[in-house]
Write a protein that holds these residues in place. Structure first.
Motif, PDB file in Angstrom:
ATOM      1  N   GLU A  44      -9.195   6.392   5.838  1.00 56.24           N
ATOM      2  CA  GLU A  44      -7.750   6.185   5.921  1.00 56.24           C
ATOM      3  C   GLU A  44      -7.274   5.016   5.059  1.00 56.24           C
ATOM      4  OE1 GLU A  44      -9.765   6.131   8.602  1.00 56.24           O
ATOM      5  OE2 GLU A  44      -9.340   4.384   9.884  1.00 56.24           O
ATOM      6  N   ASP A  45      -8.225   4.277   4.467  1.00 57.60           N
ATOM      7  CA  ASP A  45      -7.847   3.202   3.545  1.00 57.60           C
ATOM      8  C   ASP A  45      -7.509   3.753   2.163  1.00 57.60           C
ATOM      9  OD1 ASP A  45     -10.484   1.069   4.862  1.00 57.60           O
ATOM     10  OD2 ASP A  45      -8.442   1.427   5.607  1.00 57.60           O
ATOM     11  N   SER A  46      -7.806   5.001   1.923  1.00 53.47           N
ATOM     12  CA  SER A  46      -7.509   5.616   0.630  1.00 53.47           C
ATOM     13  C   SER A  46      -6.012   5.573   0.371  1.00 53.47           C
ATOM     14  CB  SER A  46      -7.995   7.068   0.598  1.00 53.47           C
ATOM     15  OG  SER A  46      -9.396   7.132   0.731  1.00 53.47           O
ATOM     16  N   ALA A  47      -5.650   4.983  -0.738  1.00 55.64           N
ATOM     17  CA  ALA A  47      -4.237   4.782  -1.062  1.00 55.64           C
ATOM     18  C   ALA A  47      -4.151   4.134  -2.435  1.00 55.64           C
ATOM     19  CB  ALA A  47      -3.555   3.874  -0.027  1.00 55.64           C
TER      20      ALA A  47
ATOM     21  N   GLU B 265       4.016   0.510   2.253  1.00 50.91           N
ATOM     22  CA  GLU B 265       3.901  -0.467   3.334  1.00 50.91           C
ATOM     23  C   GLU B 265       3.654  -1.861   2.765  1.00 50.91           C
ATOM     24  OE1 GLU B 265       1.255   1.202   6.774  1.00 50.91           O
ATOM     25  OE2 GLU B 265       0.406   1.857   4.854  1.00 50.91           O
TER      26      GLU B 265
ATOM     27  N   TYR C   6      -2.905   0.744  -4.067  1.00 57.00           N
ATOM     28  CA  TYR C   6      -2.570  -0.626  -3.674  1.00 57.00           C
ATOM     29  C   TYR C   6      -1.800  -1.272  -4.816  1.00 57.00           C
ATOM     30  CZ  TYR C   6      -5.474   0.078   0.364  1.00 57.00           C
ATOM     31  OH  TYR C   6      -5.972   0.556   1.550  1.00 57.00           O
TER      32      TYR C   6
ATOM     33  N   GLN D 130       1.639   7.389   5.009  1.00 51.41           N
ATOM     34  CA  GLN D 130       2.386   6.231   5.514  1.00 51.41           C
ATOM     35  C   GLN D 130       3.463   5.737   4.556  1.00 51.41           C
ATOM     36  OE1 GLN D 130       1.918   5.156   8.627  1.00 51.41           O
ATOM     37  NE2 GLN D 130       0.338   6.717   8.853  1.00 51.41           N
TER      38      GLN D 130
ATOM     39  N   ARG E 233      -5.847   2.628  -7.539  1.00 51.03           N
ATOM     40  CA  ARG E 233      -5.988   3.839  -6.715  1.00 51.03           C
ATOM     41  C   ARG E 233      -7.369   3.804  -6.079  1.00 51.03           C
ATOM     42  NH1 ARG E 233      -2.974   8.411  -6.808  1.00 51.03           N
ATOM     43  NH2 ARG E 233      -1.957   7.647  -8.694  1.00 51.03           N
TER      44      ARG E 233
ATOM     45  N   ARG F  31       0.862  -1.184   0.000  1.00 53.05           N
ATOM     46  CA  ARG F  31       0.000   0.000   0.000  1.00 53.05           C
ATOM     47  C   ARG F  31       0.892   1.225   0.000  1.00 53.05           C
ATOM     48  NH1 ARG F  31      -4.403   0.971   4.741  1.00 53.05           N
ATOM     49  NH2 ARG F  31      -2.544   1.143   6.050  1.00 53.05           N
ATOM     50  N   GLN F  32       0.523   2.194  -0.818  1.00 50.71           N
ATOM     51  CA  GLN F  32       1.283   3.439  -0.886  1.00 50.71           C
ATOM     52  C   GLN F  32       0.341   4.604  -0.641  1.00 50.71           C
ATOM     53  OE1 GLN F  32       3.367   4.302  -4.605  1.00 50.71           O
ATOM     54  NE2 GLN F  32       4.929   5.455  -3.483  1.00 50.71           N
ATOM     55  N   SER F  33       0.611   5.349   0.415  1.00 43.37           N
ATOM     56  CA  SER F  33      -0.213   6.504   0.745  1.00 43.37           C
ATOM     57  C   SER F  33       0.676   7.668   1.117  1.00 43.37           C
ATOM     58  CB  SER F  33      -1.173   6.185   1.897  1.00 43.37           C
ATOM     59  OG  SER F  33      -0.449   5.847   3.061  1.00 43.37           O
TER      60      SER F  33
END
Lengths: 112, 115
Positions: free
Chosen positions: B85-88, B44, B90, B41, B111, B36-38
């Motif tokens: 907060e799950d917006s990212a 990850e 993947y 964070q 996205r 996951r890329q946000s």
């Protein structure tokens, strides 16, 4: 907790110049990976460094690993615009190739 | 040859809804990873598959996240009761074998935007 840090986070440089990106990590892992990400794109694997003193080179990029200092460097020689991207280092948490901890990335911009 | 593909490329959903993200690895690749890329964070690790089994799922952030892989090929990442907060983005990656023996190849990502 394993931490991976990169320095600098942002780098703007002129074509033809040399520079080094640093990657520090907090564990004794001896497997260090470098990736490249172009804007809006996915990741591309660049280098795998597997032991103390390992050095890999491709084109204008050279990566090295010092496991004692827990430090890897990515050296850019005579930068060109095409190298503009974000560069990530990552540590293999357990040395099994399963779980990677990434640094925050260094955004490189090479100006003409 | 065909690379790693992911679908959908973009997904907008409402908070509380479930979403499924799909990854088609390169044919023959036994190792499969979800990341996951946000903005907040960074990148990850979420989960690693070897064949159909997941020996390392330590990166899944909560029990709302689950993943499976069938036939040693396609993988699905499911997020239940999505939160903002799950917006990212993947990302999925695959390799013939776990690195460093083999190189990881990454898909273009999905996205996800949770409203």
């Amino acid at each position: 907790e394993l931490k991976v840090e990169q320095n600098p986070l942002f780098l703007s440089m002129q074509e033809g110049k040399n520079y080094t990106i640093y990657c520090n990590y907090s564990t004794t892992s001896d497997r260090l990976y470098w990736y490249r990400q172009d804007p809006g794109k996915s990741l591309e694997s660049l280098f795998v460094l597997l032991s103390n003193g390992a050095v890999k080179q491709e084109g204008r990029l050279m990566a090295s690993l010092d496991t004692k200092a827990r430090l890897s460097t990515l050296h850019i020689t005579a930068a060109v615009h095409d190298l503009s991207a974000t560069y990530f280092c990552a540590v293999d948490r357990d040395n099994y190739g399963q779980n990677f901890v990434f640094g925050p990335g260094t955004r490189l911009s090479v100006l003409p | 040859g065909a690379g790693v593909s992911q679908s959908p490329s973009n997904k907008v959903t409402e908070k509380g809804k479930d979403v499924e993200l799909r990854c088609d690895p390169i044919s023959g690749h036994t190792a499969l990873y979800w990341y996951r890329q946000s903005l907040g964070q960074g990148l990850e690790f979420l989960i690693y598959f070897q064949g159909n089994s997941a020996p390392d799922k330590s990166g899944l952030p909560s029990d709302r996240f689950s993943a499976e892989r069938t036939g040693g090929s396609v993988s699905t990442l499911t997020i239940q009761r999505t939160q903002q907060e799950d917006s990212a983005v993947y990302l999925c990656a695959s390799s013939l074998a776990p690195p460093p023996q083999e190189t990881q190849y990454f898909g273009p990502g999905t996205r996800l935007l949770v409203l």
